[in-house]
Design an enzyme around this catalytic site. Sequence first.
Site, PDB file in Angstrom:
ATOM      1  N   HIS A   1      38.872 -13.885  -3.737  1.00  0.00           N
ATOM      2  CA  HIS A   1      39.005 -14.703  -4.702  1.00  0.00           C
ATOM      3  C   HIS A   1      38.415 -15.935  -4.397  1.00  0.00           C
ATOM      4  O   HIS A   1      38.279 -16.401  -3.118  1.00  0.00           O
ATOM      5  CB  HIS A   1      40.558 -14.989  -4.992  1.00  0.00           C
ATOM      6  CG  HIS A   1      40.974 -15.888  -6.167  1.00  0.00           C
ATOM      7  ND1 HIS A   1      40.972 -17.096  -5.981  1.00  0.00           N
ATOM      8  CD2 HIS A   1      41.500 -15.352  -7.268  1.00  0.00           C
ATOM      9  CE1 HIS A   1      41.401 -17.702  -7.154  1.00  0.00           C
ATOM     10  NE2 HIS A   1      41.745 -16.396  -7.902  1.00  0.00           N
TER      11      HIS A   1
ATOM     12  N   ASP B   1      45.594 -13.844   2.857  1.00  0.00           N
ATOM     13  CA  ASP B   1      45.748 -14.446   1.465  1.00  0.00           C
ATOM     14  C   ASP B   1      46.701 -13.431   0.628  1.00  0.00           C
ATOM     15  O   ASP B   1      46.386 -12.428   0.310  1.00  0.00           O
ATOM     16  CB  ASP B   1      44.283 -14.560   0.568  1.00  0.00           C
ATOM     17  CG  ASP B   1      44.537 -14.919  -0.905  1.00  0.00           C
ATOM     18  OD1 ASP B   1      45.730 -15.092  -1.258  1.00  0.00           O
ATOM     19  OD2 ASP B   1      43.556 -14.885  -1.658  1.00  0.00           O
TER      20      ASP B   1
ATOM     21  N   LYS C   1      53.126 -16.006  -8.877  1.00  0.00           N
ATOM     22  CA  LYS C   1      52.781 -14.663  -9.238  1.00  0.00           C
ATOM     23  C   LYS C   1      53.810 -13.783  -8.593  1.00  0.00           C
ATOM     24  O   LYS C   1      53.976 -12.657  -8.613  1.00  0.00           O
ATOM     25  CB  LYS C   1      51.547 -14.089  -8.379  1.00  0.00           C
ATOM     26  CG  LYS C   1      50.487 -15.014  -8.877  1.00  0.00           C
ATOM     27  CD  LYS C   1      49.262 -14.637  -8.218  1.00  0.00           C
ATOM     28  CE  LYS C   1      47.798 -15.601  -8.217  1.00  0.00           C
ATOM     29  NZ  LYS C   1      47.805 -16.190  -9.550  1.00  0.00           N
TER      30      LYS C   1
ATOM     31  N   GLN D   1      48.563 -11.882  -3.944  1.00  0.00           N
ATOM     32  CA  GLN D   1      48.898 -10.674  -4.843  1.00  0.00           C
ATOM     33  C   GLN D   1      49.859  -9.489  -4.218  1.00  0.00           C
ATOM     34  O   GLN D   1      50.158  -8.422  -4.719  1.00  0.00           O
ATOM     35  CB  GLN D   1      47.584  -9.949  -5.186  1.00  0.00           C
ATOM     36  CG  GLN D   1      46.432 -10.751  -6.108  1.00  0.00           C
ATOM     37  CD  GLN D   1      47.157 -11.205  -7.572  1.00  0.00           C
ATOM     38  OE1 GLN D   1      48.096 -10.510  -8.069  1.00  0.00           O
ATOM     39  NE2 GLN D   1      46.424 -11.970  -8.244  1.00  0.00           N
TER      40      GLN D   1
ATOM     41  N   CYS E   1      37.832 -14.645 -11.057  1.00  0.00           N
ATOM     42  CA  CYS E   1      37.639 -15.640  -9.869  1.00  0.00           C
ATOM     43  C   CYS E   1      37.015 -14.707  -8.812  1.00  0.00           C
ATOM     44  O   CYS E   1      37.248 -15.321  -7.687  1.00  0.00           O
ATOM     45  CB  CYS E   1      38.955 -16.506  -9.532  1.00  0.00           C
ATOM     46  SG  CYS E   1      39.385 -17.429 -10.758  1.00  0.00           S
TER      47      CYS E   1
HETATM   48  C1  LIG Z   1      43.594 -13.061  -4.481  1.00  0.00           C
HETATM   49  C2  LIG Z   1      44.310 -14.394  -4.744  1.00  0.00           C
HETATM   50  N1  LIG Z   1      44.346 -15.426  -3.788  1.00  0.00           N
HETATM   51  C3  LIG Z   1      44.350 -16.675  -4.313  1.00  0.00           C
HETATM   52  C4  LIG Z   1      44.568 -16.928  -5.730  1.00  0.00           C
HETATM   53  C5  LIG Z   1      44.819 -18.263  -5.869  1.00  0.00           C
HETATM   54  O1  LIG Z   1      46.211 -18.638  -6.326  1.00  0.00           O
HETATM   55  P1  LIG Z   1      47.079 -20.106  -6.668  1.00  0.00           P
HETATM   56  O2  LIG Z   1      46.780 -19.990  -8.333  1.00  0.00           O
HETATM   57  O3  LIG Z   1      48.109 -19.957  -6.385  1.00  0.00           O
HETATM   58  O4  LIG Z   1      45.983 -21.262  -6.113  1.00  0.00           O
HETATM   59  C6  LIG Z   1      44.741 -15.887  -6.619  1.00  0.00           C
HETATM   60  C7  LIG Z   1      45.138 -16.378  -7.859  1.00  0.00           C
HETATM   61  O5  LIG Z   1      44.940 -15.700  -8.896  1.00  0.00           O
HETATM   62  C8  LIG Z   1      44.492 -14.551  -6.080  1.00  0.00           C
HETATM   63  O6  LIG Z   1      44.528 -13.707  -7.025  1.00  0.00           O
END
Ligand SMILES: Cc1ncc(COP(=O)(O)O)c(C=O)c1O
Length: 399
Positions: free
Chosen positions: A114, A189, A215, A192, A356
Amino acid sequence: MDVRRIRDDFPLLRKGGLVYMDSACQSLKPDVVIESMDRYNREFPACGGRSVHRLANRVSIEVDESREAISRLIGSPSPDSVVFTKNCTEAINTVAKGLGLRPGDRVLTTDIEHNSNHIPWLRLQEQGVGRAYSPTEDGILDLDSFQDALDPSVRLVSMVHTSNVTGTTLPAKEVVEIAHDNGSLVMLDGAQHVGHSPVDVAKLDVDLYTVSVQKMLGPTGLGVLYGKEEVLEGLEPLSVGGGTVGIADYDSVELLPPPERFEAGLLNYAAIIGAGSAAGYLEAIGLDVVREHETSLNRALRSRLAAIPEVSILGPEDASLRAGICSFNVDGLGSHDVAMILDETAGVLIRSGMHCCHPWFRSRGLAGCARASMHIYNDLEDVSRLADGVEDMVSTFCR
Ligand SMILES: Cc1ncc(COP(=O)(O)O)c(C=O)c1O
């Protein structure tokens, strides 16, 4: 598990009419989360960790309880390893800016990150911090290439635990072991992953882990940075100021230990308290149960979509490897068209575009994809509504 009873906990679903399958972007919130945020705003809307009156004390106690609940949810050995941030992105940026990476150091990610785990490192390249990508095939990490990409210059391995595009999950234990053998720190990270599958950061022995509370059935605008005690101790905070200080003089400051050191200014107390309720709600259901439920829905969705020749699914064929995510394209239609048609004609809400993950799509010549993402409140009827909607769309626009 009784999905009907669970669906009853979510105001939007009680209202009926819509099928919500955009949980990878933002999940719905159950009553207990909304009520605990409401309770804060109505009954004790004070600040924590500062004033000593009864309302402020209650905020401090509930923030502590929430930190403990999140700590239990991710298997942290101590609540002090749980830092509240604005979102998962801020948690990753805290590490990127605070780890003290120097010219010549390198950060290793996958090729399917992402932007939140891509752009912070891209920016560091301007300061001479190198970058390497470990390839994935159908979203699955190639462990041999990963091992080959490691050398002493790799200070940090920072990888997506569960992909927001393919839904595939990294072999986290192996990644951590291989990276540690190389002397590299590991950050995962978990945006998800948390709230969909069990995770135990202590058992994984991962050094840093990030969470997106919005999420995991929690409030919007909140994230978590988990770090091992010694790693957080060595990390420079992203911002400093009120709440981070033990004692200060005109020309010196002694910062508080983690987690307070990283939580500058008044916090989003309502969201933090709501996050604790979300963690409790998920724990009561059981993360194994959530994962199993999402997998069974994804299998059902796959068998319906795979029967439509104009539809291609991204990621592995085996739906059990894709958590609650099903990304797909329809021949001859752009992903935004697919999402808008499903909304208009079937009341099914999904996401479209590049999610993204621009480099991954662009490098494969893809303009994006439609993505249905499920959670504990989805059921087989939702799956049928989506699949029926796609079938109707294909016969109207593609044949
Ligand atoms: C894999 C992943 N990492 C990071 C993020 C960013 O998360 P946040 O919106 O809480 O900053 C997302 C958001 O869709 C995501 O899907």
